[in-house]
Design a protein around this motif. Structure first.
Motif, PDB file in Angstrom:
ATOM      1  N   THR A 107       0.825  -1.205   0.000  1.00 22.21           N
ATOM      2  CA  THR A 107       0.000   0.000   0.000  1.00 22.21           C
ATOM      3  C   THR A 107       0.863   1.260   0.000  1.00 22.21           C
ATOM      4  O   THR A 107       1.808   1.382   0.782  1.00 22.21           O
ATOM      5  CB  THR A 107      -0.931   0.006   1.219  1.00 22.21           C
ATOM      6  N   GLY A 108       0.527   2.185  -0.909  1.00 19.69           N
ATOM      7  CA  GLY A 108       1.200   3.467  -0.979  1.00 19.69           C
ATOM      8  C   GLY A 108       2.420   3.507  -1.863  1.00 19.69           C
ATOM      9  O   GLY A 108       2.953   4.599  -2.130  1.00 19.69           O
ATOM     10  N   GLU A 109       2.881   2.362  -2.348  1.00 19.95           N
ATOM     11  CA  GLU A 109       4.111   2.340  -3.148  1.00 19.95           C
ATOM     12  C   GLU A 109       3.784   2.351  -4.648  1.00 19.95           C
ATOM     13  O   GLU A 109       2.709   1.927  -5.085  1.00 19.95           O
ATOM     14  CB  GLU A 109       4.953   1.104  -2.811  1.00 19.95           C
ATOM     15  N   THR A 110       4.773   2.809  -5.427  1.00 23.06           N
ATOM     16  CA  THR A 110       4.645   2.892  -6.878  1.00 23.06           C
ATOM     17  C   THR A 110       5.505   1.829  -7.540  1.00 23.06           C
ATOM     18  O   THR A 110       6.663   1.622  -7.140  1.00 23.06           O
ATOM     19  CB  THR A 110       5.041   4.292  -7.382  1.00 23.06           C
ATOM     20  N   TYR A 111       4.949   1.189  -8.549  1.00 26.25           N
ATOM     21  CA  TYR A 111       5.624   0.084  -9.242  1.00 26.25           C
ATOM     22  C   TYR A 111       5.742   0.407 -10.735  1.00 26.25           C
ATOM     23  O   TYR A 111       4.856   1.039 -11.322  1.00 26.25           O
ATOM     24  CB  TYR A 111       4.848  -1.222  -9.043  1.00 26.25           C
ATOM     25  N   LEU A 112       6.830  -0.056 -11.314  1.00 29.26           N
ATOM     26  CA  LEU A 112       7.054   0.092 -12.745  1.00 29.26           C
ATOM     27  C   LEU A 112       6.695  -1.221 -13.434  1.00 29.26           C
ATOM     28  O   LEU A 112       7.287  -2.267 -13.148  1.00 29.26           O
ATOM     29  CB  LEU A 112       8.523   0.436 -13.020  1.00 29.26           C
ATOM     30  N   LEU A 113       5.704  -1.158 -14.302  1.00 31.79           N
ATOM     31  CA  LEU A 113       5.331  -2.321 -15.103  1.00 31.79           C
ATOM     32  C   LEU A 113       5.988  -2.192 -16.480  1.00 31.79           C
ATOM     33  O   LEU A 113       5.815  -1.181 -17.160  1.00 31.79           O
ATOM     34  CB  LEU A 113       3.816  -2.416 -15.260  1.00 31.79           C
ATOM     35  N   ARG A 114       6.724  -3.214 -16.869  1.00 30.69           N
ATOM     36  CA  ARG A 114       7.372  -3.248 -18.187  1.00 30.69           C
ATOM     37  C   ARG A 114       6.520  -4.171 -19.068  1.00 30.69           C
ATOM     38  O   ARG A 114       6.633  -5.394 -18.978  1.00 30.69           O
ATOM     39  CB  ARG A 114       8.804  -3.747 -18.060  1.00 30.69           C
TER      40      ARG A 114
ATOM     41  N   GLN B 152      -9.671   0.020 -11.155  1.00 25.57           N
ATOM     42  CA  GLN B 152      -9.663   1.105 -10.164  1.00 25.57           C
ATOM     43  C   GLN B 152      -8.288   1.742  -9.946  1.00 25.57           C
ATOM     44  O   GLN B 152      -8.068   2.423  -8.945  1.00 25.57           O
ATOM     45  CB  GLN B 152     -10.246   0.594  -8.838  1.00 25.57           C
ATOM     46  N   HIS B 153      -7.368   1.532 -10.867  1.00 20.51           N
ATOM     47  CA  HIS B 153      -6.027   2.123 -10.765  1.00 20.51           C
ATOM     48  C   HIS B 153      -5.704   2.878 -12.058  1.00 20.51           C
ATOM     49  O   HIS B 153      -5.921   2.349 -13.152  1.00 20.51           O
ATOM     50  CB  HIS B 153      -4.962   1.058 -10.540  1.00 20.51           C
ATOM     51  N   ASN B 154      -5.200   4.098 -11.911  1.00 16.74           N
ATOM     52  CA  ASN B 154      -4.720   4.836 -13.068  1.00 16.74           C
ATOM     53  C   ASN B 154      -3.296   4.412 -13.408  1.00 16.74           C
ATOM     54  O   ASN B 154      -2.530   3.967 -12.536  1.00 16.74           O
ATOM     55  CB  ASN B 154      -4.750   6.341 -12.802  1.00 16.74           C
TER      56      ASN B 154
ATOM     57  N   ALA C 227      -0.088   1.840  -5.778  1.00 24.25           N
ATOM     58  CA  ALA C 227      -1.035   1.049  -4.981  1.00 24.25           C
ATOM     59  C   ALA C 227      -1.720   1.973  -3.979  1.00 24.25           C
ATOM     60  O   ALA C 227      -1.396   1.997  -2.784  1.00 24.25           O
ATOM     61  CB  ALA C 227      -0.298  -0.090  -4.278  1.00 24.25           C
ATOM     62  N   ASN C 228      -2.702   2.737  -4.458  1.00 19.78           N
ATOM     63  CA  ASN C 228      -3.349   3.766  -3.630  1.00 19.78           C
ATOM     64  C   ASN C 228      -4.836   3.515  -3.416  1.00 19.78           C
ATOM     65  O   ASN C 228      -5.580   4.425  -3.062  1.00 19.78           O
ATOM     66  CB  ASN C 228      -3.145   5.144  -4.269  1.00 19.78           C
ATOM     67  N   GLN C 229      -5.274   2.273  -3.619  1.00 17.00           N
ATOM     68  CA  GLN C 229      -6.668   1.908  -3.405  1.00 17.00           C
ATOM     69  C   GLN C 229      -6.798   1.073  -2.126  1.00 17.00           C
ATOM     70  O   GLN C 229      -5.798   0.612  -1.577  1.00 17.00           O
ATOM     71  CB  GLN C 229      -7.190   1.137  -4.611  1.00 17.00           C
ATOM     72  N   PRO C 230      -8.014   0.859  -1.661  1.00 18.40           N
ATOM     73  CA  PRO C 230      -8.181   0.003  -0.477  1.00 18.40           C
ATOM     74  C   PRO C 230      -7.526  -1.352  -0.685  1.00 18.40           C
ATOM     75  O   PRO C 230      -7.620  -1.945  -1.769  1.00 18.40           O
ATOM     76  CB  PRO C 230      -9.706  -0.110  -0.347  1.00 18.40           C
ATOM     77  N   ALA C 231      -6.837  -1.831   0.334  1.00 15.85           N
ATOM     78  CA  ALA C 231      -6.102  -3.089   0.225  1.00 15.85           C
ATOM     79  C   ALA C 231      -7.052  -4.228  -0.131  1.00 15.85           C
ATOM     80  O   ALA C 231      -7.966  -4.549   0.628  1.00 15.85           O
ATOM     81  CB  ALA C 231      -5.377  -3.388   1.529  1.00 15.85           C
TER      82      ALA C 231
END
Length: 593
Positions: free
Chosen positions: A215-222, A238-240, A273-277
């Motif tokens: 929760t709260g972290e940003t991930y790079l998708l390749r 539900q994720h931009n 990851a900024n949505q409800p867990a």
């Protein structure tokens, strides 16, 4: 003067021995062999690399060199292509069969040298023999060099996402059956994300790929589209998403609910990851603006927040555009722009010296005595560029050209349509095309504008067009017939995307620009480069006019099979640094040599 030459030569050789390399050297072994895999409730044997699907990832830093020893333990010849890698001065290892090499025979091995130069981000490798890339492919991850960083905050984690086709049948049998008859190819039975079809398919619930996130972290998708014949929408419920790169180059950030990615393309995408867990589906579904059959399936994976929460019922799915939503596809692709920053500058060619107008068509190929079963009229399906349907020769073009063997091809590929007509309207020309092996010759340093013109011949549709050996700038697209008087006024010459694969709109046009150089960068110190240049200037030696051979083709496999391809030959410049490297001591032998 002779003493000076000897001194420069001595210094050059000494620097070859002692100058520090700019990039690191990496070694990989790829073992190509049949392996058993179970999907969709059935087990089959299929060709893989190192018994994995997708295949192993290659990890490098910008400017590195990789040696891959390909061991072919399969039953037929195969080649491997390094998609999007410019391969400076080294087409010998680029990989497309019968273009830059002949297939690696079963029971033998061949070491390919992959030279990275300006690429940074995500690319991929894949087989370039018939349809074997369906199962023989993997990611190439290119990190910034030490002392530099991403042009965005470093993500907490990263994950490769490979979209691929899945056939219950043997892919080569699907290919050979269609080639023999001249008919349309069977569609795949499913798509996969990282080798798994996802929970919407039978026998897949327990094997669906999962990406754990904090929760709260940003991930790079390749994200890589390795699918054979379908363009894809991709999103996460539900994720931009924020697109920050494509085809090994950075882009201005694009905030979006979905991406549209064509076969051959790669995209670097940030997600926070900024949505409800909970659990959320990531999904990919096809885009098709054609009347041809396509696989209308949706593949899924799960974005799963780390914690003790249980999966909701149902797990939410992203809302993706419809399969024929051309507006949604266009709205996304037209947003792509190069980052064009001081740290990541671009150089858009301005003074064009070579203009090429290239029609892109799906055709028919005449079969004598109605001898093919591909169509009701007894002909076979085909495809063409400027009404030339490419036929692969019996030996590779690079080898043939380098030994002045003109029996395998001709150099008279037309640089404009042989006949002008209303390309995108009511077509009043024949749907038939001729089969040829013709190439385009370019002088070293020519500044090229190539306009792809889609036509309404046959089954019109969007086309993913890919060029080996170069990145290029997509300076303009539009619908209808290209107007060379007015359309260039609307080109983007400020920050066009720098890519290796583009989407040609259905019955529309796309203009790209590149410089026919590809001398690339040496993998040795800059001091050596300047000493080498000085040595060449002193010698005033014009090297023999040889070449670099690169393949241009549609990245729908069925269209490449039908002939929507051409070979581009770039002649050498006048110095070693602008000339092709010597032929390696060993190249795979051609079957008829």
């Amino acid at each position: 003067m002779g003493l000076m030459y000897r001194f420069l030569g001595f210094m050059f050789l000494g620097c070859l021995l002692f100058c520090k390399a700019e990039g690191a050297i990496h070694h990989y072994d790829f073992v190509v062999k049949e392996s058993n895999f179970t999907r969709l409730c059935s087990t089959k044997s299929m060709l893989t690399v190192n018994e994995s699907f997708p295949g192993p990832e290659i990890h490098v830093q910008k400017g590195d060199t990789v040696f891959v020893n390909v061991h072919n333990q399969g039953t037929y010849g195969i080649t491997i292509h390094w998609h999007g890698v410019k391969m400076p001065r080294n087409p010998w290892s680029d990989g497309p069969e019968y273009v830059t090499q002949c297939p690696i025979p079963a029971g033998t091995n061949f070491t390919q040298e992959i030279n990275f130069s300006t690429e940074e981000g995500t690319l991929w490798w894949h087989a370039h023999s018939d349809w074997s890339r369906a199962t023989v492919h993997g990611a190439i991850i290119i990190y910034p060099v030490n002392g530099t960083s991403y042009p965005y905050s470093k993500p907490y984690g990263e994950q490769t996402i490979v979209l691929a086709s899945w056939y219950k049948a043997d892919v080569m049998e699907v290919y050979e059956e269609a080639v023999a008859s001249g008919a349309e190819f069977n569609t795949s039975d499913a798509f996969t994300i990282n080798g798994q079809p996802g929970a919407l398919f039978d026998c897949s619930t327990g094997t669906t790929f999962r990406l754990p996130v904090k929760t709260g972290e940003t991930y790079l998708l390749r994200i890589i589209n390795a699918i054979l014949n379908e363009e894809m929408f991709f999103g996460i419920a539900q994720h931009n998403l924020t697109v920050v790169g494509t085809d090994g180059f950075y882009t201005k950030p694009i905030n979006t609910e979905y991406i549209m990615i064509t076969p051959g393309q790669t995209m670097d995408v940030l997600v926070t990851a900024n949505q409800p867990a909970s659990y959320y589906y990531m999904a990919a579904s096809p885009f098709s603006d054609s009347e041809a059959a396509f696989d209308n399936a949706t593949t899924t994976a799960i974005l799963q927040y780390i914690g003790n929460q249980s999966a909701p019922s149902p797990i939410p799915l992203p809302t993706l555009p419809g399969t024929n939503d051309t507006t949604a596809a266009s709205n996304f692709t037209t947003k792509l722009r190069s980052l064009a920053s001081s740290d990541h500058p671009i150089s858009v060619p301005k003074n064009i010296t070579k203009h090429i107008l290239m029609t892109v068509s799906v055709n028919l190929i005449f079969c004598p005595n109605d001898s093919c079963s591909g169509t009701p009229d007894g002909d076979r399906l085909g495809a063409s560029l400027n009404n030339q349907s490419f036929v692969f020769p019996s030996t590779d073009i690079l080898e043939a050209y380098s030994r002045n063997d003109s029996s395998e091809f001709t150099t008279d590929f037309p640089l404009e349509p042989p006949i002008y007509f209303n390309f995108t309207g009511d077509v009043n020309v024949t749907v038939y095309t001729g089969q040829v092996t013709k190439v385009i010759e370019l002088e070293y340093g020519e500044v090229v504008e190539l306009v792809y013109q889609g036509t309404n011949i046959g089954n019109a549709q969007n086309h993913p067009m890919h060029l080996h050996g170069f990145s290029f700038y997509l300076v303009g697209t539009g619908l209808g017939n290209f107007n060379n008087q007015t359309d260039p006024d609307n080109y983007n010459l400020i920050d066009p995307p720098e890519v290796n694969t583009i989407q040609l709109p259905k019955i529309g046009w796309a203009a790209i620009r590149f410089v026919a150089d590809n001398p690339g960068a040496f993998s040795i110190s800059r001091s050596l480069i300047w000493l080498f240049v000085a040595y060449n200037l002193a010698m005033l030696k014009a090297y023999s006019v040889t070449l670099r051979v690169w393949f241009l083709h549609c990245h729908f496999e069925r269209h490449t099979t039908w002939g929507m391809s051409v070979v581009i030959i770039v002649k050498n410049g006048r110095t070693t640094s602008t000339s092709m490297r010597p032929r390696p001591a060993y190249m795979p032998p051609c079957p008829n040599s």
